[in-house]
Design a protein around this motif. Structure first.
Motif, PDB file in Angstrom:
ATOM      1  N   HIS A 403       0.823  -1.200   0.000  1.00 27.40           N
ATOM      2  CA  HIS A 403       0.000   0.000   0.000  1.00 27.40           C
ATOM      3  C   HIS A 403       0.866   1.261   0.000  1.00 27.40           C
ATOM      4  N   TYR A 404       1.999   1.205   0.702  1.00 21.39           N
ATOM      5  CA  TYR A 404       2.813   2.413   0.848  1.00 21.39           C
ATOM      6  C   TYR A 404       4.199   2.293   0.227  1.00 21.39           C
ATOM      7  N   GLN A 405       4.530   1.136  -0.287  1.00 19.23           N
ATOM      8  CA  GLN A 405       5.804   1.029  -0.987  1.00 19.23           C
ATOM      9  C   GLN A 405       5.732   1.806  -2.305  1.00 19.23           C
ATOM     10  N   MET A 406       6.874   2.261  -2.789  1.00 18.92           N
ATOM     11  CA  MET A 406       6.888   3.025  -4.030  1.00 18.92           C
ATOM     12  C   MET A 406       6.342   2.165  -5.169  1.00 18.92           C
ATOM     13  N   ALA A 407       5.364   2.713  -5.884  1.00 18.47           N
ATOM     14  CA  ALA A 407       4.699   1.958  -6.952  1.00 18.47           C
ATOM     15  C   ALA A 407       5.485   2.072  -8.250  1.00 18.47           C
ATOM     16  N   TYR A 408       6.730   1.638  -8.211  1.00 16.91           N
ATOM     17  CA  TYR A 408       7.595   1.731  -9.384  1.00 16.91           C
ATOM     18  C   TYR A 408       7.073   0.877 -10.529  1.00 16.91           C
ATOM     19  N   PRO A 409       7.333   1.285 -11.758  1.00 11.08           N
ATOM     20  CA  PRO A 409       6.992   0.424 -12.897  1.00 11.08           C
ATOM     21  C   PRO A 409       7.711  -0.913 -12.792  1.00 11.08           C
ATOM     22  N   ASN A 410       6.994  -1.973 -13.126  1.00 13.25           N
ATOM     23  CA  ASN A 410       7.545  -3.332 -13.185  1.00 13.25           C
ATOM     24  C   ASN A 410       7.957  -3.892 -11.832  1.00 13.25           C
ATOM     25  N   ARG A 411       7.447  -3.322 -10.760  1.00 12.70           N
ATOM     26  CA  ARG A 411       7.827  -3.835  -9.449  1.00 12.70           C
ATOM     27  C   ARG A 411       7.391  -5.294  -9.313  1.00 12.70           C
ATOM     28  N   GLU A 412       8.286  -6.137  -8.850  1.00 15.72           N
ATOM     29  CA  GLU A 412       8.036  -7.566  -8.711  1.00 15.72           C
ATOM     30  C   GLU A 412       7.975  -7.960  -7.238  1.00 15.72           C
ATOM     31  N   PRO A 413       7.194  -8.980  -6.905  1.00 11.85           N
ATOM     32  CA  PRO A 413       7.176  -9.465  -5.518  1.00 11.85           C
ATOM     33  C   PRO A 413       8.495 -10.130  -5.160  1.00 11.85           C
ATOM     34  N   THR A 414       8.816 -10.088  -3.883  1.00 12.65           N
ATOM     35  CA  THR A 414      10.058 -10.725  -3.423  1.00 12.65           C
ATOM     36  C   THR A 414       9.785 -12.022  -2.672  1.00 12.65           C
ATOM     37  N   THR A 415       8.537 -12.235  -2.271  1.00 12.94           N
ATOM     38  CA  THR A 415       8.188 -13.444  -1.523  1.00 12.94           C
ATOM     39  C   THR A 415       7.402 -14.402  -2.412  1.00 12.94           C
ATOM     40  N   GLY A 416       7.331 -15.653  -1.996  1.00 14.31           N
ATOM     41  CA  GLY A 416       6.538 -16.640  -2.729  1.00 14.31           C
ATOM     42  C   GLY A 416       7.052 -16.892  -4.133  1.00 14.31           C
ATOM     43  N   ARG A 417       8.349 -16.884  -4.312  1.00 14.41           N
ATOM     44  CA  ARG A 417       8.919 -17.066  -5.645  1.00 14.41           C
ATOM     45  C   ARG A 417       9.209 -18.540  -5.931  1.00 14.41           C
ATOM     46  N   ASN A 418       9.501 -18.820  -7.220  1.00 12.37           N
ATOM     47  CA  ASN A 418       9.793 -20.176  -7.704  1.00 12.37           C
ATOM     48  C   ASN A 418       8.629 -21.135  -7.453  1.00 12.37           C
ATOM     49  N   LEU A 419       7.431 -20.600  -7.599  1.00  7.58           N
ATOM     50  CA  LEU A 419       6.232 -21.411  -7.430  1.00  7.58           C
ATOM     51  C   LEU A 419       5.997 -22.298  -8.648  1.00  7.58           C
ATOM     52  N   ARG A 420       6.160 -21.736  -9.844  1.00  9.49           N
ATOM     53  CA  ARG A 420       5.981 -22.487 -11.092  1.00  9.49           C
ATOM     54  C   ARG A 420       7.200 -22.197 -11.970  1.00  9.49           C
ATOM     55  N   LEU A 421       7.857 -23.255 -12.420  1.00 15.11           N
ATOM     56  CA  LEU A 421       9.100 -23.098 -13.176  1.00 15.11           C
ATOM     57  C   LEU A 421       8.980 -23.715 -14.556  1.00 15.11           C
ATOM     58  N   SER A 422       9.450 -22.993 -15.539  1.00 18.31           N
ATOM     59  CA  SER A 422       9.558 -23.514 -16.901  1.00 18.31           C
ATOM     60  C   SER A 422      10.637 -24.594 -16.956  1.00 18.31           C
ATOM     61  N   PRO A 423      10.552 -25.534 -17.902  1.00 20.49           N
ATOM     62  CA  PRO A 423      11.633 -26.517 -18.074  1.00 20.49           C
ATOM     63  C   PRO A 423      12.978 -25.876 -18.420  1.00 20.49           C
ATOM     64  N   LEU A 424      12.936 -24.614 -18.860  1.00 21.60           N
ATOM     65  CA  LEU A 424      14.168 -23.908 -19.228  1.00 21.60           C
ATOM     66  C   LEU A 424      14.729 -23.086 -18.079  1.00 21.60           C
ATOM     67  N   HIS A 425      14.092 -23.117 -16.927  1.00 24.97           N
ATOM     68  CA  HIS A 425      14.438 -22.181 -15.855  1.00 24.97           C
ATOM     69  C   HIS A 425      15.914 -22.245 -15.476  1.00 24.97           C
ATOM     70  N   ASN A 426      16.414 -23.442 -15.224  1.00 32.13           N
ATOM     71  CA  ASN A 426      17.802 -23.557 -14.776  1.00 32.13           C
ATOM     72  C   ASN A 426      18.775 -23.036 -15.826  1.00 32.13           C
ATOM     73  N   ALA A 427      18.534 -23.371 -17.092  1.00 32.61           N
ATOM     74  CA  ALA A 427      19.421 -22.897 -18.153  1.00 32.61           C
ATOM     75  C   ALA A 427      19.361 -21.378 -18.275  1.00 32.61           C
ATOM     76  N   LEU A 428      18.184 -20.818 -18.150  1.00 33.56           N
ATOM     77  CA  LEU A 428      18.047 -19.363 -18.269  1.00 33.56           C
ATOM     78  C   LEU A 428      18.654 -18.654 -17.066  1.00 33.56           C
ATOM     79  N   GLU A 429      18.535 -19.264 -15.901  1.00 33.08           N
ATOM     80  CA  GLU A 429      19.153 -18.682 -14.705  1.00 33.08           C
ATOM     81  C   GLU A 429      20.669 -18.634 -14.866  1.00 33.08           C
ATOM     82  N   LYS A 430      21.250 -19.691 -15.411  1.00 33.71           N
ATOM     83  CA  LYS A 430      22.691 -19.707 -15.653  1.00 33.71           C
ATOM     84  C   LYS A 430      23.096 -18.673 -16.696  1.00 33.71           C
TER      85      LYS A 430
END
Length: 811
Positions: A403-430
């Motif tokens: 509610h009070y954090q800066m509403a920057y464009p493209n702001r992403e959540p920091t919690t609850g991540r890696n819930l659904r992963l593409s089969p390419l995730h590991n390769a793309l992360e590298k």
């Protein structure tokens, strides 16, 4: 005695449930029964702070809150129950240059949303708050004079009284144990006192709603968190009509409470109320005070209001309330059970939104569809993956603070991540991917290079990924890029009536040869976009539907509820069975030719065709379409083979200048081409003709919404979607910037990015003229776009700003 039946049963007697019941009776439905398991307004409502602000992030959400401001003051005269309404105004202070930019952007949009608002000086802010507020660190403030406050419990009771006056029956201490259903439709409720039949059931039970949904297989992702405020002893100079003050940089809000001061907080991270289940008898109750958790907000309040420094505090309110994964509430008919509606998970805006939300949900129930664009709160935006309890528990700790954090464009959540992963995730992360999250999927936004960490640094101007974004954008235009598009939703429709169903649902011609792709709208009765999508015809009665990442549940539900009873079809979500790799750019054909023996020439594999190819060791469905405006293919690959295909493409593609590219590049590339995005540029309120997509209409066939579109075609348009390119190469566009035509505000941008090929920022937005408009009217104007309070000349385009004749796509 409980009644044996009702037309509508509302479960939950807080301000939300009372508003739904009240507005149903206003629409003439008197057979309304509201059931409350304890006492009316005894859940979250009674301990709410009572703030009612109008301005939200979208026109629809602002309409909801504006209506609440209109409704609450008149309830006492109508019902005889005082709501305690006072028009105090709201005052939001900025203590940093970045916060000033956010407030200036917000104020610029207020006029378009019909809300009185202005930026004022620190000195004027000081006087508006009775000289109690410290302003020596304030750079400016936003003033919204028509905002106010109410007594939450009393307002709920007034709505309940109004509902009773309209014929509704309200029963307290009736606990709903289960939802009765048959053949996919609700039939009533089961209570401790017996069963009650109903045509519709509305779940307005706040933090109790998820558990009830789980019992019947209905997805209601919300979770309770602790929310704190304190009330001081009497303070000299404090009075009840003080404006509602907000200091978002310090995560606090404050207002008068008689001759006292209420000080509340939206800390960046809060505590979940980790109970399972939520106690059924938790009514008019609070959690234990947590002064340690409240230390920072308390210190911030004492800084902002020096009179609090030595004051004692008479009350500490630690009241749990429910939050959702994205900080928007849940509203609408559930896809799992027809006739079952939900309105819950209000994320601390329940008092401000309940009036309007109740009105619009009542209209939805009565009319069978919403009267405005409610996608941002539509319960169908979430799939089952986001209703995971562990995920919700982690995510909501962050959501309250948004509610009070800066509403920057493209702001992403920091919690609850890696819930659904593409089969390419590991390769793309590298490979250096900086991931964002969409519908729970991790998707690469951009790729870090040259020793830069894949971590976004947010700003209102060019963010730290801008150089990498340019490289990915340019690689797509000049050589070739590979995109992981696996998160886009994929549905398969089969059965003897599949073609006929799609012909009725889709505006474009779907009866095309097997192996063809069709871009189309799925319009509603008003001719607006329930969705836009690509349909692949894979067999006589076999179709694959490709739609947005967050639209799988919504689109599947729209299709199912519009299949006539006599039709035989089967609809399956295959999103997680197939990865999709986008291979885009002038060299994409050469890369594929190095991996397959198939003829990939334009003559043999034309635009809009879909064919199965052997690609290395794999078999893929290659579709020659593009969302970036270049020669390219989208490769549908079984998940088990996706990593191998990606590795083969990278191995071959390096010699052709191939780069990994992310979704930020997709966005800028599609904006240069004028490709629309559902949920941003097109919505259920925007018609196909207003969006400039008449080419996706086959007027020779019948389809839902055709009559409305024909009428609009005959009467002419009053609004039109236009692309804009700034003349200044330095400014950035993100969306939600006012558009001026000859100095008059005529609309606002719906999405924006930087078009590296065009050398300037590019955006889309609707321009309006109540007396009518056409292409000549659009082209005749001189345009400016307001960016962070500055006006920048912009050139309008009704065709694509880049490659309007599609030469690059058709090579």
């Amino acid at each position: 005695m409980i009644p044996s039946s009702a037309r509508v049963i509302v479960v939950g007697g807080g301000i939300v449930g009372a508003s739904v019941a009240y507005h149903l009776t206003k629409l003439g439905w008197s057979e309304v029964l509201l059931l409350e398991q304890n006492a009316l307004a005894g859940g979250t409502t009674w301990h709410a702070a009572g703030l009612v602000g109008q301005l939200r992030t979208s026109n629809s959400m602002t309409k909801i809150n504006k209506y609440s401001v209109e409704l609450y003051p008149r309830l006492e005269a109508e019902t005889g129950v005082a709501t305690g309404w006072k028009t105090t105004g709201s005052l939001i202070v900025a203590t940093s240059s970045e916060r000033m930019i956010q407030l200036e952007r917000t104020m610029a949009m207020a006029e378009l949303f019909g809300v009185k608002a202005e930026m004022i000086s620190p000195d004027l802010a000081f006087t508006k708050w009775g000289s109690l507020m410290r302003v020596d660190d304030v750079l400016g403030a936003a003033w919204l004079p028509d905002d106010g406050k109410c007594l939450p419990k009393e307002t709920a009771l007034a709505l309940a009284k109004g509902a009773e006056m309209g014929g509704a029956r309200i029963l307290e201490n009736i606990r709903v144990l289960d939802i009765l259903r048959q053949n996919g439709r609700v039939t009533g409720v089961r209570t401790l006192d017996g069963d009650i039949e109903a045509e519709f059931v509305v779940l307005c039970g706040g933090m109790w709603t998820r558990e009830l949904g789980l019992k019947i297989g209905v997805n209601i992702p919300l979770f309770p968190v602790e929310h704190h405020y304190v009330v001081s002893e009497p303070i000299d100079g404090a009075f009840d009509e003080l404006p509602v003050g907000r200091d978002p940089n310090r995560c606090i809000y404050y207002r008068g409470e008689g001759n006292k001061i209420m000080l509340g907080a939206f800390q960046a991270y809060t505590k979940p109320w980790d109970v399972q289940p939520v106690p059924l008898d938790f009514s008019n109750a609070l959690l234990e005070p947590d002064w340690a958790k409240y230390a920072d907000p308390l210190a911030a309040g004492k800084w902002r209001i020096p009179a609090l420094e030595k004051a004692k505090f008479e009350k500490f309110v630690n009241g749990p309330e429910s939050f959702t994964p994205d900080n928007n509430f849940l509203m609408g008919e559930t896809p799992e059970l027809h006739g079952l509606f939900v309105m819950a998970g209000f994320n601390s805006v329940g008092i401000a939104s309940a009036g309007g939300a109740g009105k619009y949900l009542a209209e939805w129930i009565v009319d069978g569809e919403p009267s405005i664009d409610l996608w941002s709160v539509d319960i169908r935006r979430f799939g089952t993956a986001l209703n995971n309890r562990a995920f919700l528990r982690d995510r909501v700790t962050e959501v309250l603070g948004l509610h009070y954090q800066m509403a920057y464009p493209n702001r992403e959540p920091t919690t609850g991540r890696n819930l659904r992963l593409s089969p390419l995730h590991n390769a793309l992360e590298k490979a250096g991917a900086c991931f964002g999250q969409k519908a729970g999927f991790e998707r690469p936004n951009w790729f870090a290079r040259d020793g830069i960490e894949p971590v976004a640094e947010y700003a209102w101007g060019r963010q730290n990924w801008f150089p990498m974004h340019k490289l990915e954008h340019d690689a797509t235009r000049k050589s070739v890029a590979v995109f992981d598009q696996s998160a886009f939703a994929k549905l398969e429709l089969t059965g003897r009536d599949a073609l006929g169903v799609l012909q009725r649902l889709c505006s474009n011609q779907i009866d095309v040869p097997i192996g063809k792709a069709v871009y189309t709208a799925m319009p509603n009765l008003r001719g607006g976009f329930e969705s836009d999508l690509t349909v692949l015809r894979l067999g006589e009665q076999h179709f694959r539907i490709i739609t947005g990442s967050s639209q799988a549940v919504h689109d599947a539900d729209w299709i199912r509820r519009n299949v006539l009873e006599t039709k035989q079809v089967s609809l399956t979500d295959v999103t997680e069975q197939y990865a999709v790799i986008g291979l885009m750019g002038a060299n994409s054909r050469a890369v594929l030719e190095a991996l397959t023996t198939a003829d990939m020439s334009h003559e043999a594999f034309g635009f809009g065709e879909a064919k199965y190819l052997e690609l290395g060791y794999s078999r893929v469905l290659a579709v020659r379409i593009t969302y970036v405006g270049e020669l390219g293919w989208e490769l549908h690959i079984p998940n088990s083979q996706a990593a191998q295909v990606y590795a083969d493409l990278m191995r071959v593609g390096l010699s052709y200048g191939m780069q990994n590219a992310g979704h930020y590049a997709i966005n800028s590339l599609r904006l240069e081409k004028g490709y629309r995005a559902w949920g941003a540029d097109i919505s259920p309120e925007d018609t196909i003709l207003e969006a400039g997509l008449g080419f996706a209409v086959d007027w020779s066939k019948e389809f839902i919404g055709k009559a409305a579109l024909q009428k609009q075609k005959q009467n002419g348009l009053t609004r039109m979607l236009v692309s804009f390119v700034l003349e200044n190469p330095e400014a950035m566009l993100w969306g939600s910037e006012p558009i001026l035509r000859d100095g008059v505000t005529v609309g606002y941008t719906t999405s924006g990015s930087y078009g590296h090929t065009l050398g300037a920022a590019v955006a889309m937005g609707y321009v309006k003229n109540s007396s009518g408009l056409d292409s000549a009217w659009v082209r005749a104007g001189q345009y400016e776009i307001v960016v962070n309070s500055a006006k920048y000349p912009a050139k309008p385009f009704l065709r694509s700003p880049f490659d309007p004749d599609r030469q690059r796509i058709l090579q």
